[in-house]
Design a protein around this motif. Structure first.
Motif, PDB file in Angstrom:
ATOM      1  N   GLY A  64       0.820  -1.207   0.000  1.00 11.28           N
ATOM      2  CA  GLY A  64       0.000   0.000   0.000  1.00 11.28           C
ATOM      3  C   GLY A  64       0.851   1.253   0.000  1.00 11.28           C
ATOM      4  O   GLY A  64       0.563   2.215  -0.711  1.00 11.28           O
ATOM      5  N   VAL A  65       1.912   1.263   0.788  1.00  9.92           N
ATOM      6  CA  VAL A  65       2.814   2.416   0.835  1.00  9.92           C
ATOM      7  C   VAL A  65       3.487   2.597  -0.520  1.00  9.92           C
ATOM      8  O   VAL A  65       3.597   3.721  -1.022  1.00  9.92           O
ATOM      9  CB  VAL A  65       3.865   2.244   1.955  1.00  9.92           C
ATOM     10  N   SER A  66       3.916   1.514  -1.133  1.00  9.14           N
ATOM     11  CA  SER A  66       4.554   1.577  -2.439  1.00  9.14           C
ATOM     12  C   SER A  66       3.595   2.147  -3.478  1.00  9.14           C
ATOM     13  O   SER A  66       3.972   3.008  -4.282  1.00  9.14           O
ATOM     14  CB  SER A  66       5.016   0.182  -2.858  1.00  9.14           C
ATOM     15  N   ASP A  67       2.345   1.673  -3.465  1.00 12.26           N
ATOM     16  CA  ASP A  67       1.347   2.195  -4.400  1.00 12.26           C
ATOM     17  C   ASP A  67       1.108   3.680  -4.177  1.00 12.26           C
ATOM     18  O   ASP A  67       1.034   4.457  -5.126  1.00 12.26           O
ATOM     19  CB  ASP A  67       0.019   1.439  -4.263  1.00 12.26           C
ATOM     20  N   THR A  68       0.980   4.086  -2.920  1.00  9.66           N
ATOM     21  CA  THR A  68       0.737   5.488  -2.598  1.00  9.66           C
ATOM     22  C   THR A  68       1.900   6.356  -3.053  1.00  9.66           C
ATOM     23  O   THR A  68       1.692   7.423  -3.638  1.00  9.66           O
ATOM     24  CB  THR A  68       0.507   5.656  -1.081  1.00  9.66           C
ATOM     25  N   THR A  69       3.114   5.902  -2.822  1.00 11.06           N
ATOM     26  CA  THR A  69       4.298   6.649  -3.249  1.00 11.06           C
ATOM     27  C   THR A  69       4.341   6.762  -4.765  1.00 11.06           C
ATOM     28  O   THR A  69       4.623   7.833  -5.312  1.00 11.06           O
ATOM     29  CB  THR A  69       5.574   5.966  -2.731  1.00 11.06           C
ATOM     30  N   SER A  70       4.049   5.695  -5.445  1.00 17.13           N
ATOM     31  CA  SER A  70       4.053   5.694  -6.905  1.00 17.13           C
ATOM     32  C   SER A  70       3.001   6.656  -7.444  1.00 17.13           C
ATOM     33  O   SER A  70       3.265   7.415  -8.386  1.00 17.13           O
ATOM     34  CB  SER A  70       3.780   4.277  -7.407  1.00 17.13           C
ATOM     35  N   GLN A  71       1.815   6.642  -6.846  1.00 10.19           N
ATOM     36  CA  GLN A  71       0.757   7.550  -7.287  1.00 10.19           C
ATOM     37  C   GLN A  71       1.149   9.004  -7.041  1.00 10.19           C
ATOM     38  O   GLN A  71       0.905   9.869  -7.890  1.00 10.19           O
ATOM     39  CB  GLN A  71      -0.549   7.227  -6.557  1.00 10.19           C
ATOM     40  N   ALA A  72       1.756   9.295  -5.911  1.00 12.35           N
ATOM     41  CA  ALA A  72       2.179  10.666  -5.597  1.00 12.35           C
ATOM     42  C   ALA A  72       3.242  11.127  -6.591  1.00 12.35           C
ATOM     43  O   ALA A  72       3.197  12.271  -7.065  1.00 12.35           O
ATOM     44  CB  ALA A  72       2.703  10.742  -4.165  1.00 12.35           C
ATOM     45  N   ALA A  73       4.177  10.260  -6.924  1.00 16.24           N
ATOM     46  CA  ALA A  73       5.222  10.613  -7.888  1.00 16.24           C
ATOM     47  C   ALA A  73       4.607  10.877  -9.259  1.00 16.24           C
ATOM     48  O   ALA A  73       4.999  11.825  -9.956  1.00 16.24           O
ATOM     49  CB  ALA A  73       6.265   9.500  -7.969  1.00 16.24           C
ATOM     50  N   HIS A  74       3.643  10.064  -9.637  1.00 18.00           N
ATOM     51  CA  HIS A  74       2.972  10.248 -10.930  1.00 18.00           C
ATOM     52  C   HIS A  74       2.225  11.588 -10.965  1.00 18.00           C
ATOM     53  O   HIS A  74       2.307  12.327 -11.945  1.00 18.00           O
ATOM     54  CB  HIS A  74       2.020   9.079 -11.191  1.00 18.00           C
ATOM     55  N   ARG A  75       1.512  11.905  -9.880  1.00 19.51           N
ATOM     56  CA  ARG A  75       0.797  13.181  -9.811  1.00 19.51           C
ATOM     57  C   ARG A  75       1.772  14.357  -9.860  1.00 19.51           C
ATOM     58  O   ARG A  75       1.521  15.356 -10.534  1.00 19.51           O
ATOM     59  CB  ARG A  75      -0.063  13.249  -8.550  1.00 19.51           C
ATOM     60  N   ALA A  76       2.893  14.253  -9.167  1.00 12.94           N
ATOM     61  CA  ALA A  76       3.890  15.326  -9.178  1.00 12.94           C
ATOM     62  C   ALA A  76       4.458  15.507 -10.578  1.00 12.94           C
ATOM     63  O   ALA A  76       4.642  16.633 -11.046  1.00 12.94           O
ATOM     64  CB  ALA A  76       5.009  15.015  -8.185  1.00 12.94           C
ATOM     65  N   SER A  77       4.715  14.411 -11.269  1.00 14.05           N
ATOM     66  CA  SER A  77       5.230  14.472 -12.636  1.00 14.05           C
ATOM     67  C   SER A  77       4.207  15.138 -13.550  1.00 14.05           C
ATOM     68  O   SER A  77       4.559  15.977 -14.386  1.00 14.05           O
ATOM     69  CB  SER A  77       5.558  13.072 -13.123  1.00 14.05           C
ATOM     70  N   ASP A  78       2.937  14.752 -13.411  1.00  7.23           N
ATOM     71  CA  ASP A  78       1.876  15.365 -14.219  1.00  7.23           C
ATOM     72  C   ASP A  78       1.783  16.865 -13.954  1.00  7.23           C
ATOM     73  O   ASP A  78       1.665  17.671 -14.882  1.00  7.23           O
ATOM     74  CB  ASP A  78       0.522  14.709 -13.931  1.00  7.23           C
ATOM     75  N   THR A  79       1.839  17.248 -12.684  1.00  8.10           N
ATOM     76  CA  THR A  79       1.740  18.660 -12.312  1.00  8.10           C
ATOM     77  C   THR A  79       2.911  19.446 -12.889  1.00  8.10           C
ATOM     78  O   THR A  79       2.731  20.536 -13.439  1.00  8.10           O
ATOM     79  CB  THR A  79       1.696  18.807 -10.780  1.00  8.10           C
ATOM     80  N   ALA A  80       4.116  18.895 -12.803  1.00  7.45           N
ATOM     81  CA  ALA A  80       5.298  19.567 -13.352  1.00  7.45           C
ATOM     82  C   ALA A  80       5.180  19.700 -14.863  1.00  7.45           C
ATOM     83  O   ALA A  80       5.515  20.746 -15.442  1.00  7.45           O
ATOM     84  CB  ALA A  80       6.565  18.806 -12.982  1.00  7.45           C
ATOM     85  N   SER A  81       4.691  18.675 -15.524  1.00 10.50           N
ATOM     86  CA  SER A  81       4.521  18.703 -16.974  1.00 10.50           C
ATOM     87  C   SER A  81       3.508  19.776 -17.371  1.00 10.50           C
ATOM     88  O   SER A  81       3.731  20.542 -18.321  1.00 10.50           O
ATOM     89  CB  SER A  81       4.070  17.338 -17.466  1.00 10.50           C
ATOM     90  N   GLN A  82       2.402  19.848 -16.647  1.00 16.20           N
ATOM     91  CA  GLN A  82       1.389  20.863 -16.933  1.00 16.20           C
ATOM     92  C   GLN A  82       1.941  22.267 -16.703  1.00 16.20           C
ATOM     93  O   GLN A  82       1.689  23.183 -17.493  1.00 16.20           O
ATOM     94  CB  GLN A  82       0.150  20.633 -16.057  1.00 16.20           C
ATOM     95  N   ALA A  83       2.709  22.464 -15.639  1.00 13.68           N
ATOM     96  CA  ALA A  83       3.294  23.774 -15.345  1.00 13.68           C
ATOM     97  C   ALA A  83       4.275  24.174 -16.443  1.00 13.68           C
ATOM     98  O   ALA A  83       4.283  25.334 -16.888  1.00 13.68           O
ATOM     99  CB  ALA A  83       3.991  23.754 -13.986  1.00 13.68           C
ATOM    100  N   ALA A  84       5.071  23.239 -16.906  1.00 16.38           N
ATOM    101  CA  ALA A  84       6.025  23.525 -17.983  1.00 16.38           C
ATOM    102  C   ALA A  84       5.282  23.894 -19.261  1.00 16.38           C
ATOM    103  O   ALA A  84       5.671  24.817 -19.983  1.00 16.38           O
ATOM    104  CB  ALA A  84       6.946  22.324 -18.215  1.00 16.38           C
ATOM    105  N   HIS A  85       4.199  23.177 -19.543  1.00 17.90           N
ATOM    106  CA  HIS A  85       3.403  23.453 -20.736  1.00 17.90           C
ATOM    107  C   HIS A  85       2.791  24.863 -20.654  1.00 17.90           C
ATOM    108  O   HIS A  85       2.826  25.626 -21.624  1.00 17.90           O
ATOM    109  CB  HIS A  85       2.318  22.384 -20.885  1.00 17.90           C
ATOM    110  N   ARG A  86       2.242  25.219 -19.488  1.00 21.18           N
ATOM    111  CA  ARG A  86       1.661  26.557 -19.300  1.00 21.18           C
ATOM    112  C   ARG A  86       2.729  27.633 -19.432  1.00 21.18           C
ATOM    113  O   ARG A  86       2.492  28.686 -20.049  1.00 21.18           O
ATOM    114  CB  ARG A  86       0.991  26.652 -17.926  1.00 21.18           C
TER     115      ARG A  86
END
Length: 110
Positions: A64-86
């Motif tokens: 569960g911790v591994s899944d949560t960490t992976s999801q958080a990293a994915h969300r952070a990557s998405d957010t960074a990608s969106q910020a770079a695009h903007r």
């Protein structure tokens, strides 16, 4: 005719050995110390089972911790990608506005 005395002695000895083994086994099982140990192990096993059902096992928790960490990293990557695009869109828009303004200034000033 009957059985020979040697055969009777052998049968008596075999029966005596079996009875001795049975008595030894009963003595071990009836030992208070061993009975307490068996009961303690049974209680510990039951408590561990209850704990695992209530709290989950360590491997389940780690997964569960591994899944949560992976999801958080994915969300952070998405957010960074969106910020770079903007930021890229904003920079392009600003460059376009500057060029347009420079073009107007050249036409109006000439």
């Amino acid at each position: 005719m009957g059985t020979s005395p040697d055969r009777m002695r052998a049968e008596i000895e075999a029966t005596r050995d079996q009875l001795s083994s049975d008595v030894d086994q009963l003595t071990r099982r009836a030992s208070p110390r061993r009975a307490v140990r068996r009961r303690t192990n049974r209680v510990r096993g039951t408590a561990a089972g209850i704990r695992d059902r209530v709290m989950g096992t360590a491997s389940y928790t780690a997964h569960g911790v591994s899944d949560t960490t992976s999801q958080a990293a994915h969300r952070a990557s998405d957010t960074a990608s969106q910020a770079a695009h903007r930021a890229s869109d904003t920079a392009q828009s600003a460059a376009g506005s500057l060029q347009e303004g420079a073009g107007r200034a050249g036409r109006d000033g000439a």
